[in-house]
Write an enzyme that holds these catalytic residues in place. Structure first.
Site, mmCIF file in Angstrom:
data_model
loop_
_atom_site.group_PDB
_atom_site.id
_atom_site.type_symbol
_atom_site.label_atom_id
_atom_site.label_comp_id
_atom_site.label_asym_id
_atom_site.label_seq_id
_atom_site.Cartn_x
_atom_site.Cartn_y
_atom_site.Cartn_z
ATOM 1 N N GLU A 73 41.277 25.356 11.269
ATOM 2 C CA GLU A 73 40.572 26.190 12.247
ATOM 3 C C GLU A 73 39.128 25.697 12.434
ATOM 4 O O GLU A 73 38.614 25.674 13.556
ATOM 5 C CB GLU A 73 40.634 27.658 11.789
ATOM 6 N N HIS A 132 46.739 9.693 1.773
ATOM 7 C CA HIS A 132 48.008 9.174 2.297
ATOM 8 C C HIS A 132 47.836 8.582 3.691
ATOM 9 O O HIS A 132 48.807 8.459 4.431
ATOM 10 C CB HIS A 132 49.073 10.279 2.290
ATOM 11 N N GLU A 188 36.588 21.898 20.029
ATOM 12 C CA GLU A 188 36.648 22.567 21.340
ATOM 13 C C GLU A 188 35.273 22.876 21.919
ATOM 14 O O GLU A 188 35.096 22.811 23.123
ATOM 15 C CB GLU A 188 37.597 23.769 21.355
ATOM 16 N N LYS A 234 40.658 30.440 28.510
ATOM 17 C CA LYS A 234 40.718 31.447 27.452
ATOM 18 C C LYS A 234 42.149 31.892 27.211
ATOM 19 O O LYS A 234 42.579 32.088 26.085
ATOM 20 C CB LYS A 234 39.849 32.644 27.845
ATOM 21 N N ASN A 292 48.187 34.300 40.846
ATOM 22 C CA ASN A 292 48.042 33.758 39.498
ATOM 23 C C ASN A 292 49.444 33.487 38.970
ATOM 24 O O ASN A 292 50.262 34.393 38.915
ATOM 25 C CB ASN A 292 47.328 34.820 38.630
ATOM 26 N N GLY A 293 49.760 32.239 38.657
ATOM 27 C CA GLY A 293 51.099 31.917 38.148
ATOM 28 C C GLY A 293 51.693 30.753 38.903
ATOM 29 O O GLY A 293 50.975 29.986 39.557
ATOM 30 N N TRP A 313 42.617 27.635 38.858
ATOM 31 C CA TRP A 313 42.775 26.537 37.904
ATOM 32 C C TRP A 313 43.957 25.752 38.444
ATOM 33 O O TRP A 313 45.101 26.201 38.366
ATOM 34 C CB TRP A 313 43.047 27.112 36.521
ATOM 35 N N CYS A 364 43.962 30.771 36.252
ATOM 36 C CA CYS A 364 43.492 31.516 37.436
ATOM 37 C C CYS A 364 43.102 32.947 37.081
ATOM 38 O O CYS A 364 43.698 33.564 36.205
ATOM 39 C CB CYS A 364 44.594 31.589 38.491
ATOM 40 N N LYS A 371 37.616 24.505 16.016
ATOM 41 C CA LYS A 371 36.413 25.120 16.603
ATOM 42 C C LYS A 371 35.413 24.046 17.001
ATOM 43 O O LYS A 371 34.870 24.064 18.088
ATOM 44 C CB LYS A 371 35.821 26.065 15.559
#
Ligand code: AGP
Length: 607
Positions: free
Chosen positions: A480, A503, A487, A602, A99-100, A75, A2, A484
Site C-alpha cells: 500500500e 530472489h 500514484e 477515483k 456515464n457508462g 473520461w 465520467c 500511494k
C-alpha cells in the site's frame, strides 16, 4: 471516470451544476459541458475539452441563469478527446449526459443512420440521443420515449436528460451509480453520479435502483417523483435524511484533500467503535456475528485489496477461518471453487468499482452469502450484497485513498471480533474499544510530529526508485505504501515481501535506491537481516519501526520512530499512516497534482 450532474430549482442551475462538476473533478476527466434552458426558453449547450476552467471561460462573462441544467465531465472511452465528443449531446430539443458504456452502440448507430439520424460525434452516448429522437417522432410522451429507448441499449449506463419543451430533467440508470437529492427548504432538486456533488446542498438523499426513472419537475408536487419503466410510481429507492453541512465539501485550512483526510483519521477511528458497539451499527454487527462459514473469499481492487490482505490475517489469527484474498479483476475471470457454505467479502470505498461488482455477481450467482465492507451507503455494492458493514469514513475526495483504507481494516477487525463472540463478552469488547482509542491517540501524536516525516521526505524525494518492504502483516503495508507513492508522486515504487527481495529484485539495489523498511516486533531479527542485505549494496535505508531501538538506529540512514506498544494487531494500520504522510510530502516536493493525479479516476467504473 465520467461525472454527471443535474439541477432543478429556484437558484441559478448553471452555477449549481458547475459547482457540482467542480466537485467531480477528482474523479478524473478530459472534457466538460453543460446544457440548460435560458430565460428566453432556448436550449443552450456549452462544452469544451480540457479542464472545467476551459468550459467556464467558454461560458464567458455572460451571466446565464436557468432553472434547470445538466452537466458532465467526460473520461473518454468511445471517440477521442475533443469538443464534439464532449457531453451534453443535443438535437436542439433534448440534451443528455451519459456515464457508462452502450455495448451495442455500433449496431444501433448503423440502424439510426439508416433511419436518417445525423450523428455529430463518435460517442456511444449519442446513440441514445438518436433513439430518443426517433421514438419522440412517433408522438410518444417523454417518459414513454425514454422507456422505449432504454430497453434497446446493452451495458451499464446512467443518463441525465433535459427536455427543452418542459425544462424537466429525467435520470435513470442500469448498473451505474446515480443519486438524487432534495433540499426541502429551498426546493432545489439535484441528481448526480456521486453523492459528493450533492453534499451540503440537500437534506434528503435517494439512491434509486436500476430502471427507476427520477423525474425532476415543477409539475411534481414533491418536485422529485420516481417511476418504474412501465410508467407506474416507484418506491424502489433507499432514502436518507442528511444534515446540510457545506463544510464536508471543503478543504478548510488544509492545502489538499489528501492531507485533510489523513488528519480526519483519529476522529473516524474513535467514532467507529462507538457506531458498532453503541450506535446504529450494532444491529448489523449482531447479524453478521451469526454467520457460520468455513471459508471466506475476499475480493477487491487497489488499496481495498491491500486492506483485504490485512483482514485475512485477522480471520486466520482470531477465527482460524480459511480465507483467500484476490484481485477482483482476476477472481471474476477465474473459475474459483466456491462451496455453498462459503462467504464472499467485498471491500470498496466507492461501492461502484466495476471489477469488484463483477466478482460480487459471480459469488451471488454461485448462491453464496455476500458481505460488503463499504464506504458509500446506497452504492451498487451496498445494495446488492446480502449484508453490509459501513466503514463510516465520510466522503473521500483525494483520489489516493487514505482514511478509507484505515477504516476498512478496522471494520474488518470488528467483523472478525464479532465472529469471535466479542459482542457477548464485555471484557473483550472493552479491550478492543481501548485498543482503537489508543490507536486514535497514537495517530494524534504522529500528526504532531509531521515535521520529522517531512524532513525525511526532503532527503529522499529525488532518488531513483523506492522499495517498500515488510514481512507478515507489514507486507500489505509495504504494498500500500508503494501504491500511494507511485500514484501521487509519479515515481517508481514497489512493495515487496522483505524475504523475497533476494530472489530477484535485489539486482536493482544501488546507492540511488531507497528502501522504506517497515518493521514491527514480529519477525524482527529476520527483517533486520533483509535490511542488511540492502544496506550492504548501498541502498538508502529508511526504517519505520518501534522507537528507541539501537539495532534500527544503527542500520538506518533515516529512522522514523513510533510508539507501537499496546497496539498489537493494529500496528500495521498505524504504520501505514506514516507511509501516507511520506508519500504526501514526497509528492508535494515533486509538485504533482496530489488530489487529482494524472490518468487516475477515483471510482473505476469500467473494467
Ligand atoms: C487507492 O489510492 C486507489 N486510488 C485505488 O487503488 C482504489 O483503492 C481502487 O480503485 C478501489 O476503489 P474502491 O475502494 O472504490 O473499490
Amino acid at each position: 471516470m465520467c461525472g454527471i450532474v443535474g439541477h432543478f430549482g429556484p437558484q441559478n442551475s448553471v452555477e449549481i451544476v458547475l459547482e457540482g462538476l467542480k466537485r467531480l473533478e477528482y474523479r478524473g476527466y478530459d472534457s466538460a459541458g453543460v446544457s440548460f434552458i435560458d430565460e428566453k426558453e432556448n436550449l443552450n449547450v456549452f462544452k469544451k475539452s480540457g479542464k472545467l476552467q476551459n468550459l467556464k471561460d467558454h461560458l464567458g462573462e455572460v451571466n446565464f441563469t436557468a432553472r434547470s441544467c445538466i452537466g458532465h465531465t467526460r473520461w473518454a472511452t468511445h471517440g477521442e478527446v475533443n469538443d464534439e465528443n464532449s457531453h451534453p449531446h443535443s438535437n436542439n430539443e433534448i440534451a443528455l449526459v451519459h456515464n457508462g458504456i452502450i455495448e451495442n452502440a455500433t449496431y444501433l448507430r448503423k440502424q439510426l443512420q439508416d433511419q436518417g439520424f445525423k450523428f455529430q460525434s463518435e460517442t456511444d452516448s449519442e446513440v441514445f440521443l438518436g433513439l430518443l429522437a426517433v421514438s419522440r417522432k412517433k408522438g410518444l410522451s417523454f417518459k414513454e420515449t425514454i422507456i422505449e429507448s432504454f430497453v434497446q441499449i446493452e451495458g451499464n449506463s446512467a443518463f441525465v436528460i433535459l427536455d427543452s419543451q418542459t425544462s424537466d430533467i429525467f435520470a435513470f440508470k442500469r448498473g451505474a451509480p446515480l443519486v438524487a437529492g432534495i433540499n426541502e427548504i429551498s426546493s432545489e432538486v439535484l441528481v448526480s453520479s456521486d453523492p459528493y456533488a450533492l453534499a451540503g446542498m440537500v437534506n434528503k438523499i435517494y439512491f434509486p435502483e436500476d430502471n427507476v426513472i427520477c423525474h425532476l419537475s415543477a409539475s411534481n408536487k414533491n418536485l422529485l417523483n420516481f417511476y418504474e419503466m412501465d410508467g407506474t410510481t416507484s418506491t424502489r429507492y433507499l432514502s436518507k435524511m442528511l444534515a446540510i453541512d457545506a463544510a464536508v465539501s471543503e478543504k478548510g485550512d488544509f492545502e489538499h484533500f489528501m492531507l485533510k483526510e489523513i488528519h480526519e483519521q483519529p476522529e473516524l477511528i474513535r467514532s467507529l467503535t462507538q457506531y458498532y458497539f453503541d450506535g446504529e451499527g450494532l444491529e448489523s454487527l449482531k447479524r453478521i456475528s451469526k454467520i457460520e462459514t468455513s471459508k471466506i473469499h475476499i475480493s477487491a481492487c487497489g488499496t481495498a485489496f491491500y486492506a483485504g490482505l490485512l483482514i485475512r490475517d485477522f480471520f486466520e489469527r482470531f477465527n482460524r477461518i480459511n480465507c483467500t484474498v484476490e484481485l477482483a479483476s482476476e477472481f471474476r475471470y477465474r473459475n474459483p471453487i466456491i462451496d455453498s457454505k462459503d462467504l464472499g467479502l467485498f471491500i470498496s470505498q466507492s461501492g461502484e468499482t466495476a471489477d469488484t461488482l463483477a466478482a460480487h455477481t459471480l459469488c451471488k450467482n454461485e448462491g453464496i452469502k455476500t458481505i460488503s465492507i463499504v464506504n458509500t451507503e446506497g452504492s451498487t455494492l451496498y445494495r446488492e450484497a446480502t449484508d453490509n458493514l459501513l466503514i463510516r469514513a465520510g466522503i473521500e475526495v483525494g483520489v489516493a485513498s487514505t482514511k478509507a483504507f484505515t477504516q476498512q481494516v478496522l471494520t474488518g477487525r470488528l467483523f472478525s471480533a464479532a465472529l469471535e463472540g466479542v459482542l457477548n463478552n464485555e471484557e473483550e469488547k472493552k479491550k478492543l474499544v481501548n485498543k482503537y482509542a489508543l490507536l486514535a491517540e497514537r495517530v494524534d501524536e504522529l500528526l504532531l510530529k509531521i515535521d520529522e516525516i517531512k524532513e525525511v521526505a526532503e532527503k529522499i524525494y529525488n532518488y531513483n526508485g523506492f522499495f517498500f518492504t515488510g514481512r507478515g502483516a507489514y507486507y500489505p503495508v509495504a504494498l500500500e505504501g508503494a501504491l500511494k507513492l507511485k500514484e501521487i508522486a509519479y515515481v517508481h515504487a514497489e512493495g515487496y515481501a522483505a524475504g523475497e527481495l533476494k530472489h530477484g529484485p535485489i539486482a536493482l539495489i544501488d546507492h540511488r535506491m531507497v528502501n522504506v523498511a517497515i518493521i514491527g516486533p514480529e519477525l524482527f531479527e529476520k527483517t533486520i537481516s533483509n535490511i542488511s542485505e540492502i544496506k550492504t549494496r548501498k541502498g538508502i535505508i529508511v526504517t519505520i519501526g518501534e522507537e528507541n531501538n539501537s539495532e534500527l538506529e544503527n542500520i538506518s540512514d533515516y529512522y522514523i520512530q513510533l510508539n507501537l506498544k499496546g497496539l498489537d494487531e493494529l500496528r500495521p494500520t498505524y504504520i501505514n499512516i506514516v507511509n501516507q504522510l511520506l508519500s504526501y510530502y514526497i509528492a508535494k516536493l515533486k509538485g504533482t497534482d496530489i488530489d487529482k493525479p494524472r490518468n487516475l479516476a477515483k471510482s473505476v467504473t469500467v473494467e
